[in-house]
Enzyme design. Structure first.
Site, PDB file in Angstrom:
ATOM      1  N   LYS A 130       0.842  -1.198   0.000  1.00  0.00           N
ATOM      2  CA  LYS A 130       0.000   0.000   0.000  1.00  0.00           C
ATOM      3  C   LYS A 130       0.875   1.245   0.000  1.00  0.00           C
ATOM      4  CE  LYS A 130      -2.105   2.738   3.090  1.00  0.00           C
ATOM      5  NZ  LYS A 130      -2.193   3.927   2.229  1.00  0.00           N
ATOM      6  N   CYS A 133      13.261  11.695   5.891  1.00  0.00           N
ATOM      7  CA  CYS A 133      13.402  11.334   7.305  1.00  0.00           C
ATOM      8  C   CYS A 133      14.832  11.567   7.792  1.00  0.00           C
ATOM      9  CB  CYS A 133      13.002   9.878   7.504  1.00  0.00           C
ATOM     10  SG  CYS A 133      13.907   8.775   6.411  1.00  0.00           S
ATOM     11  N   GLU A 165      10.062   1.634  10.333  1.00  0.00           N
ATOM     12  CA  GLU A 165      10.983   2.754  10.065  1.00  0.00           C
ATOM     13  C   GLU A 165      10.185   4.019  10.306  1.00  0.00           C
ATOM     14  OE1 GLU A 165      14.062   2.368   9.554  1.00  0.00           O
ATOM     15  OE2 GLU A 165      14.119   0.244   9.050  1.00  0.00           O
TER      16      GLU A 165
HETATM   17  P1  NAD Z   1       2.006   8.105   8.033  1.00  0.00           P
HETATM   18  O1  NAD Z   1       2.386   7.322   9.239  1.00  0.00           O
HETATM   19  O2  NAD Z   1       0.879   9.049   8.133  1.00  0.00           O
HETATM   20  O3  NAD Z   1       1.623   7.123   6.827  1.00  0.00           O
HETATM   21  C1  NAD Z   1       2.521   6.148   6.338  1.00  0.00           C
HETATM   22  C2  NAD Z   1       1.720   5.058   5.648  1.00  0.00           C
HETATM   23  O4  NAD Z   1       0.961   4.391   6.646  1.00  0.00           O
HETATM   24  C3  NAD Z   1       0.717   5.569   4.621  1.00  0.00           C
HETATM   25  O5  NAD Z   1       0.658   4.662   3.541  1.00  0.00           O
HETATM   26  C4  NAD Z   1      -0.580   5.572   5.393  1.00  0.00           C
HETATM   27  O6  NAD Z   1      -1.721   5.458   4.587  1.00  0.00           O
HETATM   28  C5  NAD Z   1      -0.407   4.338   6.266  1.00  0.00           C
HETATM   29  N1  NAD Z   1      -1.226   4.292   7.475  1.00  0.00           N
HETATM   30  C6  NAD Z   1      -1.746   5.320   8.179  1.00  0.00           C
HETATM   31  N2  NAD Z   1      -2.490   4.857   9.215  1.00  0.00           N
HETATM   32  C7  NAD Z   1      -2.416   3.504   9.174  1.00  0.00           C
HETATM   33  C8  NAD Z   1      -2.960   2.458   9.973  1.00  0.00           C
HETATM   34  N3  NAD Z   1      -3.749   2.698  11.005  1.00  0.00           N
HETATM   35  N4  NAD Z   1      -2.670   1.185   9.645  1.00  0.00           N
HETATM   36  C9  NAD Z   1      -1.873   0.910   8.593  1.00  0.00           C
HETATM   37  N5  NAD Z   1      -1.341   1.855   7.784  1.00  0.00           N
HETATM   38  C10 NAD Z   1      -1.612   3.134   8.071  1.00  0.00           C
HETATM   39  O7  NAD Z   1       3.339   8.797   7.546  1.00  0.00           O
HETATM   40  P2  NAD Z   1       3.500   9.836   6.363  1.00  0.00           P
HETATM   41  O8  NAD Z   1       2.956  11.147   6.838  1.00  0.00           O
HETATM   42  O9  NAD Z   1       3.013   9.226   5.108  1.00  0.00           O
HETATM   43  O10 NAD Z   1       5.089   9.925   6.227  1.00  0.00           O
HETATM   44  C11 NAD Z   1       5.875  10.819   6.951  1.00  0.00           C
HETATM   45  C12 NAD Z   1       6.541  10.126   8.111  1.00  0.00           C
HETATM   46  O11 NAD Z   1       7.302   9.030   7.639  1.00  0.00           O
HETATM   47  C13 NAD Z   1       7.503  11.022   8.855  1.00  0.00           C
HETATM   48  O12 NAD Z   1       7.336  10.833  10.230  1.00  0.00           O
HETATM   49  C14 NAD Z   1       8.867  10.492   8.428  1.00  0.00           C
HETATM   50  O13 NAD Z   1       9.907  10.712   9.349  1.00  0.00           O
HETATM   51  C15 NAD Z   1       8.586   9.045   8.263  1.00  0.00           C
HETATM   52  N6  NAD Z   1       9.579   8.403   7.426  1.00  0.00           N
HETATM   53  C16 NAD Z   1      10.497   7.576   8.002  1.00  0.00           C
HETATM   54  C17 NAD Z   1      11.481   6.960   7.231  1.00  0.00           C
HETATM   55  C18 NAD Z   1      12.488   6.029   7.853  1.00  0.00           C
HETATM   56  O14 NAD Z   1      13.157   5.334   7.114  1.00  0.00           O
HETATM   57  N7  NAD Z   1      12.625   5.982   9.158  1.00  0.00           N
HETATM   58  C19 NAD Z   1      11.528   7.216   5.855  1.00  0.00           C
HETATM   59  C20 NAD Z   1      10.591   8.077   5.302  1.00  0.00           C
HETATM   60  C21 NAD Z   1       9.610   8.665   6.087  1.00  0.00           C
END
Ligand code: NAD
Length: 478
Positions: free
Chosen positions: A172, A281, A247
């Site tokens: 997804k 990130c 992550e």
């Molecule tokens: P998010 O947590 O809102 O969403 C990430 C994904 O999870 C999306 O596909 C979303 O639809 C899904 N999601 C949301 N709620 C869910 C649930 N209840 N169950 C299952 N899936 C669900 O994050 P975002 O706003 O898309 O991304 C930004 C964040 O990602 C920032 O905090 C950033 O630091 C982090 N990030 C971390 C890394 C890493 O490698 N550590 C890399 C890139 C981004």
């Protein structure tokens, strides 16, 4: 209007509920496509398809799997310009940057195709009585959930090792940036990937994402996203003892010692602060500068930032594109207001900008703030936008304490000419990644991920292949 459909069993399908979400171009603020809003039933269908494909895929010899994954890499490269244009339109990043990420998406497939050929199991002789060997078997049907900041790059960073290790995948992408994952489906068919090995379901995290985490037949979840979402996923998955790789967020330090090559530190800090609008990130949003060079670093950084053009993502001279969504744009601006309330002084930027021709888009000028304490909210919480703070320091111990002070532990960048100090600091920093005199210099073999609230587990190289396999020990007496 074009529809982003699910990709299940090698076919593009409308979601069962025939519901769609609006998908915006962040540079124009306009809806330009509709995204499938899938639900539990769509995930159920994807799982049925994946289970059907699993026996043949996991038995396929590594050489054949290698060929198919490599072919996908070639097709991504063939369509690189089209994919990059789509990624930029979906995410807001400059097209030139999207091109480098598409190259990296291809590289993810190529790297893990090769890993499939080389991933070997260990064996151990027990005295002169037995041989133990480890079978590394695919976990089965696995789920991959990715965020919006580096859409295809992080999507493929998960699905490539999952498939290389012999799993069938339900994936997804973020509902904000689904387009290139949608395009990838057709490339997988063209490459000869058997139907059902990769299934892509689109929609909200709270709907389709949640359904994936709850599904008993999805045996592992590889997730990249925010810390709050990761915490929620862990709580849902725990009763099922589902394998998890998380992550999560970061609040990274970029530390500049007085003995550093200042010119190089300034140049790279511009990138590590503002590349991809600061929506990586790994960006260093807390910039600690040793007092003797603080004013010089600040002046040179501000001078460099005058060259940093914000605006049209299709313009090769633009370095900062649009913020991914209206809600994220407002979140980033709210942190600038908070920083001022906390006593911060905005040195440059600090506001939304409206480039000519993009008046409805979500752009924020690269922002530098000083005068804040290390422990205020602005310096503890993840902003994930083009906003950095400058913080002076006097001693190595002091900066170490400040750098380690957040709940996060993803990455740190160090700038110093003193090798001993670099090693000393690298050992003491509470982050999964430490860059010394460089930033974002990636080698796909190395462990990637964070500690503390930045995550659980690591991706990359054998770490990813291990996550997507179950080790089974076989003890044979002789
Ligand atoms: P998010 O947590 O809102 O969403 C990430 C994904 O999870 C999306 O596909 C979303 O639809 C899904 N999601 C949301 N709620 C869910 C649930 N209840 N169950 C299952 N899936 C669900 O994050 P975002 O706003 O898309 O991304 C930004 C964040 O990602 C920032 O905090 C950033 O630091 C982090 N990030 C971390 C890394 C890493 O490698 N550590 C890399 C890139 C981004």
């Amino acid at each position: 209007m074009e529809k982003v459909l699910n990709f299940i069993e090698g076919e593009f399908r409308e979601p069962v509920g025939v519901a769609f979400l609006e998908n915006y171009n962040p540079a124009t603020g306009q809806v330009y496509s509709l995204v499938s809003q899938s639900e539990t039933q769509d995930v159920d269908m994807a799982v049925v398809a994946a289970k059907k494909a699993l026996p043949a895929w996991k038995k396929m010899n590594a050489d054949d799997r290698f060929r198919i994954l490599n072919r996908i890499a070639e097709l991504i490269e063939r369509d690189l310009d089209k994919l990059a244009a789509a990624e930029s339109r979906d995410q807001g990043k400059p097209v030139w940057l999207a091109k480098t990420e598409m190259q990296r998406a291809a590289q993810n497939f190529r790297f893990f195709a090769t890993a499939a050929m080389q991933f070997a199991s260990e064996s151990h002789q027990t005295d002169s009585r037995a041989i133990n060997y480890t079978l590394r078997q695919p976990v089965g049907v696995v789920g991959c959930i990715s965020p919006w900041n580096l859409p295809l790059y992080l999507f493929t960073w998960k699905i490539a090792p999952a498939m290389a290790a012999g799993n069938c995948v339900i994936a997804k992408p973020s509902e904000f940036t689904p387009f290139t994952a949608y395009m990838l489906g057709a490339l997988c068919n063209e490459a000869g990937l058997p139907a059902g090995v990769l299934n892509i379901v689109h929609g909200l995290g709270s709907g389709v994402g949640q359904a994936m985490v709850e599904h008993p037949e999805i045996k592992a979840i590889s997730f990249t996203g925010g810390t709050a979402t990761g915490r929620h996923i862990a709580s849902v998955a725990a009763p099922m003892f589902k394998k998890l790789s998380l992550e999560l967020g970061g609040k990274n330090a970029n530390i500049i010692f007085a003995d550093a090559d200042l010119k190089e530190a300034v140049k790279t800090s511009v990138r590590s602060s503002f590349l991809n609008q600061g929506e990586i990130c790994l960006c260093g949003s807390r910039v600690f500068v040793e007092k003797p060079v603080y004013e010089k670093f600040k002046a040179e950084l501000l001078e460099e930032l005058k060259q940093l053009k914000t605006g049209n993502p299709e313009d090769d001279a633009v370095r900062v594109g649009a913020i991914v969504s209206k809600q994220h744009f407002e979140k980033v601006l709210s942190y600038i207001i908070l920083a001022k309330e906390e006593g911060g002084v905005v040195l440059t930027g600090g506001e939304a900008v409206t480039p000519a021709g993009f008046e409805q888009g979500w752009f924020i000028a690269p922002t530098v703030i000083e005068g804040l304490g290390w422990n205020c909210r602005t310096n503890q919480e993840e902003i994930f936008g083009p906003v950095i703070t400058l913080i002076p320091f006097e001693t190595e111990d002091e900066v170490l304490q400040m750098a380690n002070s957040t709940a996060y532990g993803l990455a740190t960048t160090l700038w110093t000419g003193d090798l001993k100090r670099a090693h000393r600091m690298a050992e003491a920093l509470e982050t999964g990644i430490v860059w010394v005199n460089c930033w974002l210099l990636r080698d796909l073999r190395t462990p990637f991920g964070g500690m503390k609230q930045s995550g659980v587990g690591r991706e990359g190289g054998w770490e990813a292949m291990r996550f997507f396999t179950e080790p089974k020990n076989v003890c044979v007496a002789y």
